[in-house]
Design an enzyme around this catalytic site. Structure first.
Site, short mmCIF file in Angstrom:
data_model
loop_
_atom_site.label_atom_id
_atom_site.label_comp_id
_atom_site.label_asym_id
_atom_site.label_seq_id
_atom_site.Cartn_x
_atom_site.Cartn_y
_atom_site.Cartn_z
N LYS A 1 -10.50 8.32 -7.74
CA LYS A 1 -10.01 9.66 -8.13
C LYS A 1 -8.74 9.57 -8.97
O LYS A 1 -8.60 10.25 -9.97
CB LYS A 1 -9.71 10.52 -6.90
N ARG B 1 -6.76 -3.89 -2.66
CA ARG B 1 -6.15 -3.35 -3.88
C ARG B 1 -4.63 -3.37 -3.86
O ARG B 1 -3.99 -3.34 -2.81
CB ARG B 1 -6.68 -1.95 -4.18
N ARG C 1 -0.16 -0.83 -0.75
CA ARG C 1 0.22 0.39 -0.04
C ARG C 1 0.13 0.13 1.45
O ARG C 1 -0.76 -0.57 1.91
CB ARG C 1 -0.77 1.51 -0.40
N ARG D 1 -8.86 5.47 7.89
CA ARG D 1 -8.87 6.40 6.74
C ARG D 1 -10.29 6.78 6.37
O ARG D 1 -10.57 7.93 6.05
CB ARG D 1 -8.17 5.76 5.53
#
Ligand code: AMP
Length: 224
Positions: A13, A127, A154, A165
């Site tokens: 996104k 990532r 992150r 998540r």
């Protein structure tokens, strides 16, 4: 042009939102980025949100609805906006409907980037992200091509947060898609191609007339 980007964490996104922002010159409103900015600034909201993000859970609907209400009311949103990461629950979707009516705005398109769960888990756990511009990169990349910043992982891409998540997405956010399907505004795009291929499909979806508009009008007429 008011766009909603819908998809799981790791579905791409943010990448597509950046492309749309450059193309149309309208703001990219990413609630996750807004929360991370609050955390980095050490605000009260940031202090409350930090452990929730780290655990891969959701911040309360009340806080998120207040945040999006304030943001959409800002002058740079007047010509349009791209929302990414909101709504994530059905109550958020209902609140956004009300807010759009108040603002006298409508969504032109809801873009759904579809990626299978196994691939999402794989993408998220490796990532890296640019702390400056939030671009995401595959593992073993070291600096951001856009601004040269050193990449980092992150906190919520660490293995212990990735599965929660995805689980909360499946439980609370998948039902949000049905909320928008009835409007005929949803364009479903396979999120597994190259970035360029997906961007082409996203732009084609944005340019096409709403596929449900004629059918929906006909259905409404029949019901009347
Ligand atoms: P994202 O960058 O969109 O993956 O968001 C990162 C994290 O911010 C999520 O895992 C949630 O903890 C929180 N968050 C972002 N948007 C929302 C939302 N609309 N509702 C609840 N929590 C959110």
């Amino acid at each position: 042009m008011n766009l909603l980007l819908y998809g799981a964490p790791g579905s791409g996104k943010g990448t597509q939102a950046n492309m749309l922002r450059s193309k149309f010159g309208i703001p990219h409103i990413a609630t996750g980025d807004m929360l991370r900015a609050e955390i980095a600034a050490g605000t009260e909201l940031g202090r409350q949100a930090q452990p929730i993000l780290a655990a891969g859970k959701y911040v309360s609907d009340e806080i998120m609805i207040g945040m999006i209400r304030n943001r959409l009311g800002e002058p740079d949103c007047e010509p349009g906006f791209i929302i990414d990461g909101f709504p994530r629950t059905v109550p958020q979707a209902n609140a956004l409907d009300t807010l759009m009516v108040e603002l006298r705005k409508r969504f032109d398109r809801v873009i759904y980037l579809r990626v299978p769960v196994e691939e999402l888990l794989q993408r998220l756990s490796g990532r890296l992200v640019c702390p400056q511009c939030q671009r995401t990169y595959p593992p073993n990349t070291s600096v951001c091509v856009a601004d040269g910043s050193a990449l980092a992982q992150r906190e919520d891409d660490k293995p212990e947060a990735v599965r929660p998540r995805i689980e909360i997405y499946l439980e609370k956010t998948v039902p949000v898609l049905d909320h928008y399907r009835a409007s005929g505004l949803v364009s479903e795009i396979d999120g597994r191609g190259t970035i360029d291929e997906i961007s082409r499909q996203v732009l084609a979806a944005v340019a096409a007339p709403a596929n449900g508009s004629t059918a929906q009008k006909a259905a409404n007429k029949q019901q009347a």
